[in-house]
Design a protein around this motif. Structure first.
Motif, PDB file in Angstrom:
ATOM      1  N   ILE A 242      47.947   4.042 117.871  1.00  0.00           N
ATOM      2  CA  ILE A 242      46.957   4.131 117.789  1.00  0.00           C
ATOM      3  C   ILE A 242      47.015   4.208 119.852  1.00  0.00           C
ATOM      4  N   VAL A 243      46.467   5.109 119.835  1.00  0.00           N
ATOM      5  CA  VAL A 243      46.317   5.511 121.507  1.00  0.00           C
ATOM      6  C   VAL A 243      44.804   5.771 121.726  1.00  0.00           C
ATOM      7  N   CYS A 244      44.935   6.089 123.481  1.00  0.00           N
ATOM      8  CA  CYS A 244      43.230   6.023 124.269  1.00  0.00           C
ATOM      9  C   CYS A 244      44.241   7.093 125.242  1.00  0.00           C
TER      10      CYS A 244
ATOM     11  N   GLY B 205      44.966   5.097 128.055  1.00  0.00           N
ATOM     12  CA  GLY B 205      45.783   4.065 127.666  1.00  0.00           C
ATOM     13  C   GLY B 205      44.722   2.421 126.777  1.00  0.00           C
ATOM     14  N   ILE B 206      45.776   1.650 126.497  1.00  0.00           N
ATOM     15  CA  ILE B 206      44.592   0.924 125.704  1.00  0.00           C
ATOM     16  C   ILE B 206      45.627  -0.662 126.241  1.00  0.00           C
ATOM     17  N   GLU B 207      44.861  -1.326 127.371  1.00  0.00           N
ATOM     18  CA  GLU B 207      44.903  -2.082 127.776  1.00  0.00           C
ATOM     19  C   GLU B 207      46.028  -3.696 126.891  1.00  0.00           C
ATOM     20  N   ALA B 208      46.589  -4.016 127.856  1.00  0.00           N
ATOM     21  CA  ALA B 208      46.865  -5.294 127.298  1.00  0.00           C
ATOM     22  C   ALA B 208      46.367  -6.669 125.964  1.00  0.00           C
TER      23      ALA B 208
ATOM     24  N   GLN C  74      53.446  -2.633 116.714  1.00  0.00           N
ATOM     25  CA  GLN C  74      53.401  -3.507 118.001  1.00  0.00           C
ATOM     26  C   GLN C  74      53.936  -2.379 118.850  1.00  0.00           C
ATOM     27  N   ILE C  75      52.925  -3.333 119.828  1.00  0.00           N
ATOM     28  CA  ILE C  75      52.855  -3.278 121.763  1.00  0.00           C
ATOM     29  C   ILE C  75      53.994  -2.479 122.284  1.00  0.00           C
ATOM     30  N   GLN C  76      53.699  -0.841 122.178  1.00  0.00           N
ATOM     31  CA  GLN C  76      54.548  -0.140 123.600  1.00  0.00           C
ATOM     32  C   GLN C  76      53.687   0.403 124.730  1.00  0.00           C
ATOM     33  N   GLY C  77      54.100   0.136 125.738  1.00  0.00           N
ATOM     34  CA  GLY C  77      52.863   0.141 126.925  1.00  0.00           C
ATOM     35  C   GLY C  77      51.678   0.048 126.811  1.00  0.00           C
ATOM     36  N   ASP C  78      50.932   1.355 126.397  1.00  0.00           N
ATOM     37  CA  ASP C  78      49.930   1.351 126.883  1.00  0.00           C
ATOM     38  C   ASP C  78      49.237   2.091 124.944  1.00  0.00           C
ATOM     39  N   GLN C  79      49.950   2.244 124.077  1.00  0.00           N
ATOM     40  CA  GLN C  79      49.905   2.700 123.037  1.00  0.00           C
ATOM     41  C   GLN C  79      50.910   1.232 122.009  1.00  0.00           C
TER      42      GLN C  79
ATOM     43  N   ALA D 271      38.229   3.586 123.215  1.00  0.00           N
ATOM     44  CA  ALA D 271      38.666   5.337 121.949  1.00  0.00           C
ATOM     45  C   ALA D 271      39.738   5.265 121.699  1.00  0.00           C
ATOM     46  N   LEU D 272      40.022   5.102 119.815  1.00  0.00           N
ATOM     47  CA  LEU D 272      40.967   4.863 119.936  1.00  0.00           C
ATOM     48  C   LEU D 272      41.095   6.239 119.117  1.00  0.00           C
ATOM     49  N   GLN D 273      42.475   6.765 119.214  1.00  0.00           N
ATOM     50  CA  GLN D 273      42.587   8.115 118.860  1.00  0.00           C
ATOM     51  C   GLN D 273      44.812   7.495 117.729  1.00  0.00           C
TER      52      GLN D 273
END
Length: 163
Positions: free
Chosen positions: A9-11, A101-104, A125-130, A156-158
């Motif tokens: 899941i990314v932005c 990017g997705i904020e924490a 699992q949170i991996q940085g901004d995704q 905006a999720l992709q």
């Protein structure tokens, strides 16, 4: 033995499309009769944009033109962070920023949603901004994607790398 199916899941925002929208808005503001003589313009500095105009109404109208161009280029307006019009001398300015990017805190909210309402055996699992979502079955992952598309997390999720 194959690994469990997963997706990310990314932005992300296509910077070239944002540039194209910026140039189209710039051109429209310079040619439209209702913006003539108002000193209205869109400027780009690095990754940020600034709309400048002599009146607050024209600045807001220019913001709408820019948003319209972004939508035509398939850029989600959730990726645009527009500030409030502020007076700077005799002009009004609006600062714009394209968010990636997705904020924490939002990543934690998405992860919690998947954990609470998603199918059993699906992990995020949170991996940085995704986020990386894994599960035993592809059907479970598709259910998670459908569930997340119905929610509004303010970004905006992709969904990438579906394997």
């Amino acid at each position: 033995m194959a690994a469990n199916p997963s997706f990310d899941i990314v932005c992300k925002v296509d910077r070239q499309e944002v540039d194209n929208a910026f140039h189209q808005a710039e051109k429209e503001l310079s040619t439209r009769f209702d913006f003539r003589g108002t000193g209205t313009e869109v400027a780009k500095s690095g990754e940020a944009f600034t709309i400048t105009s002599e009146t607050e109404e024209r600045a807001l109208a220019a913001l709408e033109v820019f948003k319209e161009k972004l939508v035509k280029r398939n850029i989600s307006l959730k990726s645009l962070d527009a500030g409030e019009p502020r007076q700077s001398g005799k002009t009004f300015k609006i600062d714009l920023k394209v968010v990636e990017g997705i904020e924490a805190d939002k990543a934690k909210a998405i992860s919690k949603k998947i954990r609470d309402e998603g199918p059993k055996g699906v992990q995020a699992q949170i991996q940085g901004d995704q986020l990386r979502v894994t599960g035993k079955k592809r059907d479970d992952l598709q259910a998670v994607i459908a569930m997340l598309k119905q929610e509004d997390f303010g970004v905006a999720l992709q969904f990438d790398n579906y394997r």
